[in-house]
Design a protein around this motif. Structure first.
Motif, short mmCIF file in Angstrom:
data_model
loop_
_atom_site.label_atom_id
_atom_site.label_comp_id
_atom_site.label_asym_id
_atom_site.label_seq_id
_atom_site.Cartn_x
_atom_site.Cartn_y
_atom_site.Cartn_z
N PHE A 25 0.82 -1.21 0.00
CA PHE A 25 0.00 0.00 0.00
C PHE A 25 0.85 1.26 0.00
CE2 PHE A 25 -2.34 3.25 2.45
CZ PHE A 25 -3.45 3.39 1.63
N ILE A 26 0.47 2.23 -0.84
CA ILE A 26 1.06 3.57 -0.85
C ILE A 26 -0.09 4.55 -0.68
CG2 ILE A 26 2.33 5.30 -2.18
CD1 ILE A 26 3.64 2.97 -3.70
N GLN A 32 1.07 11.17 -4.45
CA GLN A 32 1.10 12.50 -5.08
C GLN A 32 2.46 13.17 -4.92
OE1 GLN A 32 -1.18 14.00 -7.11
NE2 GLN A 32 -1.99 11.92 -7.02
N GLU A 33 3.05 13.03 -3.75
CA GLU A 33 4.37 13.64 -3.53
C GLU A 33 5.42 12.99 -4.43
OE1 GLU A 33 7.39 14.92 0.08
OE2 GLU A 33 5.65 13.69 0.55
N MET A 34 5.37 11.66 -4.59
CA MET A 34 6.34 10.99 -5.46
C MET A 34 6.17 11.41 -6.92
SD MET A 34 6.84 7.12 -4.06
CE MET A 34 5.13 6.67 -4.09
N VAL A 35 4.93 11.47 -7.37
CA VAL A 35 4.65 11.84 -8.76
C VAL A 35 5.14 13.26 -9.06
CG1 VAL A 35 2.75 12.36 -10.36
CG2 VAL A 35 2.71 10.27 -9.02
N ASN A 36 5.08 14.13 -8.07
CA ASN A 36 5.46 15.53 -8.28
C ASN A 36 6.89 15.86 -7.85
OD1 ASN A 36 2.94 16.57 -9.36
ND2 ASN A 36 2.10 16.03 -7.36
N THR A 37 7.67 14.86 -7.48
CA THR A 37 9.05 15.09 -7.05
C THR A 37 9.99 14.96 -8.25
OG1 THR A 37 8.63 14.28 -4.83
CG2 THR A 37 10.91 14.27 -5.54
N ASP A 38 10.78 15.98 -8.47
CA ASP A 38 11.76 15.98 -9.55
C ASP A 38 12.93 15.07 -9.18
OD1 ASP A 38 14.39 17.44 -10.81
OD2 ASP A 38 12.61 17.69 -12.09
N VAL A 39 13.56 14.47 -10.18
CA VAL A 39 14.68 13.57 -9.92
C VAL A 39 15.86 14.29 -9.28
CG1 VAL A 39 14.07 11.91 -11.71
CG2 VAL A 39 15.60 13.79 -12.26
N GLN A 40 15.93 15.60 -9.39
CA GLN A 40 17.00 16.38 -8.78
C GLN A 40 16.69 16.75 -7.33
OE1 GLN A 40 19.89 16.82 -10.40
NE2 GLN A 40 18.97 15.69 -12.10
N ASP A 41 15.47 16.51 -6.89
CA ASP A 41 15.05 16.83 -5.53
C ASP A 41 15.79 15.93 -4.53
OD1 ASP A 41 13.32 16.63 -3.04
OD2 ASP A 41 12.17 18.11 -4.16
N GLU A 42 16.15 16.48 -3.39
CA GLU A 42 16.88 15.71 -2.38
C GLU A 42 16.06 14.56 -1.80
OE1 GLU A 42 16.25 18.28 1.68
OE2 GLU A 42 17.88 18.87 0.34
N PHE A 47 12.48 8.18 -1.90
CA PHE A 47 11.35 7.50 -2.55
C PHE A 47 11.82 6.25 -3.29
CE2 PHE A 47 9.18 11.82 -2.61
CZ PHE A 47 8.35 11.50 -1.55
N ILE A 48 12.96 6.32 -3.95
CA ILE A 48 13.51 5.15 -4.64
C ILE A 48 13.78 4.03 -3.64
CG2 ILE A 48 15.50 4.26 -5.94
CD1 ILE A 48 13.59 6.03 -7.58
N HIS A 49 14.38 4.39 -2.51
CA HIS A 49 14.67 3.39 -1.47
C HIS A 49 13.38 2.74 -0.98
CE1 HIS A 49 16.51 1.49 1.98
NE2 HIS A 49 15.57 2.02 2.73
N GLN A 50 12.37 3.53 -0.70
CA GLN A 50 11.11 3.00 -0.20
C GLN A 50 10.42 2.12 -1.24
OE1 GLN A 50 12.05 3.53 2.80
NE2 GLN A 50 10.02 4.01 3.54
#
Length: 60
Positions: A25-26, A32-42, A47-50
């Motif tokens: 489950f997410i 929404q936060e993952m979808v809107n997070t840029d790959v350059q964001d800290e 999110f990748i780890h999770q």
């Protein structure tokens, strides 16, 4: 119909709105936060780890 709260694999909080990926489950907020997070964001590596946890649990 009452929704059942589930533990989000990203934030680990109990929520009732969200999606399931490979039976994990997410919550809607994290989705929404993952979808809107840029790959350059800290926060992107977090999110990748999770999300990797989904595949690790799937293979277990």
């Amino acid at each position: 119909m009452e929704k059942i709260a589930q533990r989000c694999i990203v934030c680990e909080l109990e929520r009732s709105d969200g999606i399931a990926i490979c039976e994990q489950f997410i919550c809607e907020r994290c989705e929404q936060e993952m979808v809107n997070t840029d790959v350059q964001d800290e926060k992107y590596p977090f999110f990748i780890h999770q999300m990797r946890r989904i595949w690790l649990r799937k293979d277990a």
